[in-house]
Design a protein around this motif. Structure first.
Motif, PDB file in Angstrom:
ATOM      1  N   ASN A  17       0.822  -1.216   0.000  1.00 35.87           N
ATOM      2  CA  ASN A  17       0.000   0.000   0.000  1.00 35.87           C
ATOM      3  C   ASN A  17       0.853   1.263   0.000  1.00 35.87           C
ATOM      4  O   ASN A  17       0.435   2.298   0.472  1.00 35.87           O
ATOM      5  CB  ASN A  17      -0.956   0.011   1.188  1.00 35.87           C
ATOM      6  CG  ASN A  17      -0.238   0.107   2.513  1.00 35.87           C
ATOM      7  OD1 ASN A  17       0.953  -0.160   2.590  1.00 35.87           O
ATOM      8  ND2 ASN A  17      -0.945   0.472   3.547  1.00 35.87           N
ATOM      9  N   ASP A  20       0.109   5.936  -3.886  1.00 37.49           N
ATOM     10  CA  ASP A  20      -1.011   6.828  -3.623  1.00 37.49           C
ATOM     11  C   ASP A  20      -2.236   6.332  -4.384  1.00 37.49           C
ATOM     12  O   ASP A  20      -2.172   6.136  -5.602  1.00 37.49           O
ATOM     13  CB  ASP A  20      -0.654   8.251  -4.067  1.00 37.49           C
ATOM     14  CG  ASP A  20      -1.719   9.249  -3.689  1.00 37.49           C
ATOM     15  OD1 ASP A  20      -2.371   9.050  -2.641  1.00 37.49           O
ATOM     16  OD2 ASP A  20      -1.906  10.219  -4.436  1.00 37.49           O
ATOM     17  N   LYS A  21      -3.329   6.103  -3.671  1.00 32.55           N
ATOM     18  CA  LYS A  21      -4.609   5.657  -4.230  1.00 32.55           C
ATOM     19  C   LYS A  21      -4.532   4.295  -4.911  1.00 32.55           C
ATOM     20  O   LYS A  21      -5.301   3.991  -5.805  1.00 32.55           O
ATOM     21  CB  LYS A  21      -5.160   6.691  -5.213  1.00 32.55           C
ATOM     22  CG  LYS A  21      -5.456   8.025  -4.578  1.00 32.55           C
ATOM     23  CD  LYS A  21      -6.061   8.969  -5.572  1.00 32.55           C
ATOM     24  CE  LYS A  21      -6.333  10.297  -4.905  1.00 32.55           C
ATOM     25  NZ  LYS A  21      -6.920  11.265  -5.829  1.00 32.55           N
ATOM     26  N   ASN A  53      -7.279   5.780   0.249  1.00 33.87           N
ATOM     27  CA  ASN A  53      -6.099   5.199   0.912  1.00 33.87           C
ATOM     28  C   ASN A  53      -6.469   4.565   2.257  1.00 33.87           C
ATOM     29  O   ASN A  53      -5.777   4.752   3.249  1.00 33.87           O
ATOM     30  CB  ASN A  53      -4.997   6.244   1.103  1.00 33.87           C
ATOM     31  CG  ASN A  53      -4.354   6.634  -0.199  1.00 33.87           C
ATOM     32  OD1 ASN A  53      -4.157   5.809  -1.078  1.00 33.87           O
ATOM     33  ND2 ASN A  53      -4.045   7.902  -0.336  1.00 33.87           N
TER      34      ASN A  53
END
Length: 88
Positions: A17, A20-21, A53
């Motif tokens: 993760n 970004d996004k 996120n």
């Protein structure tokens, strides 16, 4: 199930993760070996769109097929099923 309007839904674990996004989802499945007739674990990794996120490492999520968001992102995070902690 290739009728118009039906999109595949898969359940997997978040293994990345840092973007970004975006989130990297690991989906595992069981398939039967053609010769030995035993079940073998197979896995695939999918890039999924996560606009807020919200996904954290180790979370179990449901993803759905969608329009292309970028070169590798063709899935979207639909919901977070359970929170988890995965340390890598």
């Amino acid at each position: 199930m290739s009728e118009r309007g039906l999109r595949r839904r898969l359940v997997g674990t978040v293994v990345g993760n840092r973007m970004d996004k975006s989130a990297l989802i690991l989906v595992e499945r069981l398939t039967k070996h053609p010769t030995y007739r035993k079940y073998v674990k197979r896995h695939s990794k999918f890039m999924a769109h996560d606009p807020q996120n919200l996904c954290e490492m180790g979370d179990k999520v449901r993803i759905i097929e969608s329009r292309p968001f970028s070169k590798r992102k063709r899935w979207q995070v639909l919901e977070i099923l359970s929170k988890g902690n995965l340390e890598i």
